[in-house]
Design a protein around this motif. Structure first.
Motif, mmCIF file in Angstrom:
data_model
loop_
_atom_site.group_PDB
_atom_site.id
_atom_site.type_symbol
_atom_site.label_atom_id
_atom_site.label_comp_id
_atom_site.label_asym_id
_atom_site.label_seq_id
_atom_site.Cartn_x
_atom_site.Cartn_y
_atom_site.Cartn_z
ATOM 1 N N PHE A 20 -11.525 6.618 -0.914
ATOM 2 C CA PHE A 20 -11.051 5.561 -1.807
ATOM 3 C C PHE A 20 -12.066 5.306 -2.921
ATOM 4 O O PHE A 20 -11.696 4.976 -4.047
ATOM 5 C CB PHE A 20 -10.743 4.277 -1.034
ATOM 6 N N TYR A 244 -4.368 7.992 -5.724
ATOM 7 C CA TYR A 244 -3.943 6.708 -5.156
ATOM 8 C C TYR A 244 -2.585 6.870 -4.489
ATOM 9 O O TYR A 244 -2.361 6.406 -3.370
ATOM 10 C CB TYR A 244 -3.876 5.667 -6.280
ATOM 11 N N VAL A 248 -1.916 5.888 -0.770
ATOM 12 C CA VAL A 248 -1.149 4.672 -0.509
ATOM 13 C C VAL A 248 0.354 4.957 -0.496
ATOM 14 O O VAL A 248 1.127 4.207 0.092
ATOM 15 C CB VAL A 248 -1.510 3.589 -1.559
ATOM 16 N N GLN A 250 2.657 4.597 -2.570
ATOM 17 C CA GLN A 250 3.561 3.751 -3.347
ATOM 18 C C GLN A 250 2.790 3.136 -4.503
ATOM 19 O O GLN A 250 1.563 3.014 -4.454
ATOM 20 C CB GLN A 250 4.166 2.657 -2.487
ATOM 21 N N ARG A 252 3.147 -0.020 -7.747
ATOM 22 C CA ARG A 252 3.880 -1.172 -8.230
ATOM 23 C C ARG A 252 3.410 -1.533 -9.612
ATOM 24 O O ARG A 252 2.320 -1.136 -10.009
ATOM 25 C CB ARG A 252 3.540 -2.370 -7.337
ATOM 26 N N TYR A 253 4.208 -2.333 -10.306
ATOM 27 C CA TYR A 253 3.845 -2.684 -11.691
ATOM 28 C C TYR A 253 2.494 -3.407 -11.744
ATOM 29 O O TYR A 253 1.836 -3.398 -12.772
ATOM 30 C CB TYR A 253 4.932 -3.536 -12.336
ATOM 31 N N LEU A 258 -5.811 -4.921 -9.165
ATOM 32 C CA LEU A 258 -6.824 -4.945 -8.116
ATOM 33 C C LEU A 258 -7.802 -3.775 -8.263
ATOM 34 O O LEU A 258 -9.017 -3.942 -8.201
ATOM 35 C CB LEU A 258 -6.115 -4.860 -6.767
ATOM 36 N N GLY A 298 -11.918 -7.582 8.350
ATOM 37 C CA GLY A 298 -11.212 -7.270 7.103
ATOM 38 C C GLY A 298 -11.267 -8.348 6.046
ATOM 39 O O GLY A 298 -11.306 -8.063 4.853
ATOM 40 N N GLN A 299 -11.278 -9.611 6.477
ATOM 41 C CA GLN A 299 -11.257 -10.688 5.487
ATOM 42 C C GLN A 299 -12.546 -10.763 4.684
ATOM 43 O O GLN A 299 -12.611 -11.421 3.664
ATOM 44 C CB GLN A 299 -10.925 -12.034 6.155
ATOM 45 N N LYS A 301 -14.182 -8.000 3.562
ATOM 46 C CA LYS A 301 -14.320 -6.748 2.830
ATOM 47 C C LYS A 301 -14.828 -6.948 1.393
ATOM 48 O O LYS A 301 -15.843 -6.388 0.985
ATOM 49 C CB LYS A 301 -12.939 -6.094 2.823
ATOM 50 N N GLY B 45 7.664 -12.185 -8.429
ATOM 51 C CA GLY B 45 6.393 -12.012 -7.734
ATOM 52 C C GLY B 45 6.531 -11.112 -6.524
ATOM 53 O O GLY B 45 7.570 -10.492 -6.308
ATOM 54 N N ASP B 46 5.445 -11.080 -5.728
ATOM 55 C CA ASP B 46 5.325 -10.070 -4.687
ATOM 56 C C ASP B 46 6.377 -10.155 -3.589
ATOM 57 O O ASP B 46 6.725 -9.165 -2.990
ATOM 58 C CB ASP B 46 3.935 -10.153 -4.045
ATOM 59 N N ALA B 47 6.831 -11.341 -3.254
ATOM 60 C CA ALA B 47 7.766 -11.467 -2.141
ATOM 61 C C ALA B 47 9.125 -11.967 -2.617
ATOM 62 O O ALA B 47 9.838 -12.679 -1.911
ATOM 63 C CB ALA B 47 7.191 -12.391 -1.079
ATOM 64 N N THR B 203 -6.444 -8.761 7.174
ATOM 65 C CA THR B 203 -6.266 -8.064 5.901
ATOM 66 C C THR B 203 -6.330 -9.095 4.778
ATOM 67 O O THR B 203 -6.343 -10.295 5.033
ATOM 68 C CB THR B 203 -4.911 -7.357 5.831
ATOM 69 N N GLY B 207 -0.066 -8.112 -0.778
ATOM 70 C CA GLY B 207 -0.084 -7.467 -2.089
ATOM 71 C C GLY B 207 -1.469 -7.345 -2.693
ATOM 72 O O GLY B 207 -1.635 -6.843 -3.786
ATOM 73 N N LYS B 208 -2.502 -7.798 -1.968
ATOM 74 C CA LYS B 208 -3.851 -7.795 -2.525
ATOM 75 C C LYS B 208 -4.746 -6.723 -1.898
ATOM 76 O O LYS B 208 -5.944 -6.732 -2.071
ATOM 77 C CB LYS B 208 -4.510 -9.168 -2.333
ATOM 78 N N GLN B 209 -4.153 -5.833 -1.124
ATOM 79 C CA GLN B 209 -4.959 -4.778 -0.516
ATOM 80 C C GLN B 209 -4.190 -3.463 -0.535
ATOM 81 O O GLN B 209 -2.994 -3.438 -0.262
ATOM 82 C CB GLN B 209 -5.337 -5.161 0.922
ATOM 83 N N ASP B 210 -4.885 -2.382 -0.875
ATOM 84 C CA ASP B 210 -4.247 -1.064 -0.903
ATOM 85 C C ASP B 210 -4.741 -0.168 0.220
ATOM 86 O O ASP B 210 -4.008 0.628 0.757
ATOM 87 C CB ASP B 210 -4.563 -0.356 -2.232
ATOM 88 N N ASP B 211 -6.027 -0.299 0.524
ATOM 89 C CA ASP B 211 -6.656 0.631 1.454
ATOM 90 C C ASP B 211 -6.919 -0.076 2.777
ATOM 91 O O ASP B 211 -7.674 -1.038 2.836
ATOM 92 C CB ASP B 211 -7.972 1.124 0.838
ATOM 93 N N TYR B 233 5.999 -8.146 3.929
ATOM 94 C CA TYR B 233 6.379 -6.734 3.901
ATOM 95 C C TYR B 233 5.545 -5.867 2.961
ATOM 96 O O TYR B 233 5.409 -4.668 3.176
ATOM 97 C CB TYR B 233 7.870 -6.577 3.580
ATOM 98 N N SER B 234 4.981 -6.471 1.911
ATOM 99 C CA SER B 234 4.266 -5.652 0.937
ATOM 100 C C SER B 234 3.031 -4.990 1.570
ATOM 101 O O SER B 234 2.830 -3.779 1.479
ATOM 102 C CB SER B 234 3.878 -6.520 -0.254
ATOM 103 N N LYS B 238 2.362 -0.689 3.499
ATOM 104 C CA LYS B 238 1.215 0.195 3.305
ATOM 105 C C LYS B 238 0.472 0.386 4.625
ATOM 106 O O LYS B 238 0.015 1.485 4.945
ATOM 107 C CB LYS B 238 0.245 -0.406 2.286
#
Lengths: 330, 375
Positions: A20, A244, A248, A250, A252-253, A258, A298-299, A301, B45-47, B203, B207-211, B233-234, B238
């Motif tokens: 990543f 990416y 991942v 997928q 998104r717009y 991020l 994780g929180q 990170k 928005g995301d949801a 997490t 919608g704020k995390q990709d990896d 779900y977003s 992933k």
């Protein structure tokens, strides 16, 4: 805190972090190049990345990539890379033409260009998020539904690459995707580094970054150099977009936002304006995030990653490898 | 005597406002017309998908009411919160200034409910949420708060029960997105599964995390055979993809926030076999509603459309009965008991539904289909 987890799975955390990090690094190159030449933070660069990703998704869709297998997948992956890099380079070039060049011609202060960058970022992102609207006006949105339907939702990559475990690095089985991402990132980086060091155009970029006026006097066309930096930065972001998508699956717009923040952080970490610094920063950030998550959860990170940034900048205010594109060897 | 207290004055004002509108009405002054019901939740928005499902359900109820009562129509007005707790209070303030607004279907999510409901409570605007499931929302003593579906205190334990009894998993990894909703759920699951929980990780917000590679490593290291995720779900799309790619072979279990086609679309084949719990009725149990919805929106009713339809019908019944002042409305909802499409709609003293059922759904062949009721 749980250190045993990190030690027991050290290589897995490291390699997935590096993979990543490679994406961060490639995007960071765009920030650093433009900063080096123009002293401008191109906040719209994250959207250049996102548009490249969508271009790849659409081309794969047009090729019917979800049915592909075997060698077809390899071919389509190359097509995806080429498309994304070309599209991102084109968007970056257009961005320079519309959002920055008119300001530069009027000698506007840097802050104005920054606002223009933020505006361009929103515009590019929302245009993607509202892409069904023009097709609705034309009444062909039903025909284009695979491309523009539900524009606020994630679009899938479209290329089904099965994850295969190839070989061991200590306890971790490296997957084909890790290999593609890391391998292609390293190839891109070496190519770019050599281009900057050895080619005439690369020398031009370094000259303008170091001293625009002297460079102009030596016959370097500044406008051309600026266009070139946007094209190169864009192409790197396009390549990052395909990586990416591989990871991942997928996009998104608003996916760019991020990553843009992270990549910009990586650029600052390594020393903004310094190409090798951006690469180093990207890898360090990717790995640090994974270690942080392993130890603290994780929180934490992002907290870990940004604390690291602050600590490094305290001791090396210009970043790990120093600031200037012109002065540093790269 | 009239200066006894603010509530009395507020009630008097509300009555006065009500009288004003009834004055315009021609039929014997029993009903106020041109009243509004609000929808409060994410439309962008995301949801957004979840919000749009709910709005459509409520809208269908209003449309049907207006067809039956053409002389005295009700309109549905939308407050698009984007699901964001920081946007919600401002929107709620805006909503309470509208004197024609007699009830809110929503707020849709738990986080925004926590932010907006105190404002509705203060203004005396009644709400019935069709989707916010955080169990603590009904513990605040809010008179105007009502919920038409089971909360996380029923859904969390149901998910735990499914993991224990149906999946027969003895090692479970629990994760959440630290939101009001996600953490609430995962806390219940952790509590009920006790020592079977062999690892956990949080997490970033949806919608704020990709990896998610570090989470994947942790899950694998724990040796878990089931993975519970409290979130939307977003992120889930992933996460489930990366779990499968990373070599995690256990079953992915999530709750109603993941019950959306966006989950399948994002995760693709990796979603196959995932379990989603939901205190919502499978659509084939309410065929008439399903047909009407399909006709109106050209798609099958999705998560919480039916709940929103029932919620809106409670308000519409109150309007029909002329109970439109704040206090009248609260009393009307409290004593309400009628058959809706999801269940027999009735509320207890806290505003929670008297009847609750939780269903397990399974992703099969790229669709979220009903598996079994969790009892």
């Amino acid at each position: 805190m749980d250190f045993s987890l990190l030690f027991n799975h050290f290589w897995e955390f490291t390699i997935t972090g590096l993979a990543f990090g490679a994406i961060y690094a490639l995007i960071a190159l765009g920030y650093t190049l433009v900063y080096g030449v123009l002293r401008l933070i191109n906040f719209a660069h994250s959207e250049v990345f996102m548009w490249g990703g969508f271009a790849a998704v659409w081309v794969l869709l047009a090729f019917g990539a979800s049915q592909a297998s075997g060698l077809g997948i390899v071919g389509l992956l190359v097509v995806a890379f080429a498309t994304a890099m070309a599209a991102s380079a084109l968007v970056a070039l257009g961005l320079e033409f519309v959002a920055y060049r008119p300001l530069r011609k009027r000698n506007s202060p840097p802050l104005i260009a920054l606002i223009s960058a933020i505006g361009a970022s929103y515009t590019l992102s929302e245009t993607m998020g509202l892409r069904d609207k023009p097709f609705k006006l034309l009444g062909i949105d039903n025909k284009m539904v695979d491309y523009v339907g539900r524009p606020r939702e994630a679009s899938p990559f479209g290329l089904n690459i099965e994850t295969k475990r190839l070989f061991h690095v200590f306890d971790y089985q490296v997957s084909n995707k890790d290999l593609i991402v890391l391998g292609s990132a390293i190839v891109m980086m070496i190519l770019l580094d050599q281009f900057m060091q050895r080619s005439r155009l690369g020398r031009g970029i370094r000259a303008v970054a170091q001293d625009p006026e002297s460079a102009a006097m030596m016959g370097v066309n500044r406008d051309r150099v600026i266009r070139l930096t946007f094209v190169i930065g864009g192409a790197m972001a396009g390549a990052a977009a395909v990586m990416y998508l591989l990871k991942v699956e997928q996009i998104r717009y608003n996916s760019g936002f991020l990553l843009g923040v992270k990549a910009f952080t990586a650029a600052v970490l390594g020393g903004i304006g310094n190409l090798r610094g951006a690469l180093l920063g990207g890898f360090i950030l990717g790995v640090a995030e994974n270690y942080g998550q392993a130890i603290f959860g994780g929180q934490w990170k992002d907290v870990v990653a940004f604390t690291l940034l602050v600590v490094i900048l305290l001791f090396r205010p210009t970043g790990l490898l120093g600031e200037s594109l012109g002065k540093a060897r790269a | 005597m009239f200066k006894i207290g603010a509530p009395l004055v507020a009630a008097a004002l509300a009555l006065a406002a009500c009288g004003g509108t009834t004055g315009n009405s021609t039929d014997a002054g029993s009903k106020a017309c041109d009243l509004k019901i609000g929808f409060f939740g994410a439309l962008t928005g995301d949801a957004a998908n979840l919000g749009i499902n709910i709005k459509n359900g409520a809208e269908l109820a209003v449309t049907q009411y207006n067809e039956k009562n053409p002389s005295c129509k009700v309109t549905l007005t939308s407050f698009d919160s984007q699901g964001d707790p920081s946007i919600a209070p401002g929107l709620a303030q805006k909503a309470v200034t509208d004197k024609k607004l007699v009830g809110i279907v929503g707020p849709a999510f738990s986080g925004e409910s926590k932010a907006a409901d105190p404002i509705f409570e203060k203004a005396g605007l009644n709400t019935i949420t069709a989707s916010a499931t955080n169990s603590l929302l009904s513990e605040n003593g809010w008179k105007t708060f009502h919920r038409i579906l089971g909360n996380d205190a029923t859904q969390g334990p149901a998910a735990a029960k499914y993991i224990k009894d149906v999946l027969k998993a003895t090692k479970v990894f629990v994760s959440d997105d630290t939101s009001e909703y996600g953490k609430g759920l995962s806390d219940f699951v952790k509590k009920d599964l006790g020592s079977a929980v062999v690892g956990n990780d949080e997490t970033a917000a949806d919608g704020k995390q990709d990896d998610f590679s570090a989470t994947v490593t942790k899950a694998k290291a724990s040796g878990a055979t089931a993975f519970f995720y409290g979130g939307y779900y977003s992120n889930a799309s992933k996460l489930v993809k990366q779990l499968k790619d990373g070599g995690f072979t256990g079953t992915f279990v999530a709750a109603d926030g993941v019950k959306d086609d966006g989950f399948i679309k994002g995760a693709g084949a990796a979603a196959e076999g995932a379990i989603v719990t939901c205190p919502c009725l499978p659509p084939d149990k309410a065929p008439e509603f399903g047909a009407a919805y399909k006709k109106a929106y050209n798609s099958d009713p999705a998560t919480y459309s039916a709940e929103a339809y029932d919620a809106a019908n409670v308000f519409l019944a109150a309007i029909k009965a002329g109970k439109t002042s704040s206090a009248d409305m609260t009393a009307f909802i409290t004593s309400y008991s009628a058959k809706g499409v999801t269940k027999n709609v009735k509320f207890d003293a806290k505003g929670e539904p008297a009847e609750v059922s939780v269903w397990a759904y399974k992703v099969t062949g790229g669709k979220i289909v009903a598996d079994q009721e969790i009892k």
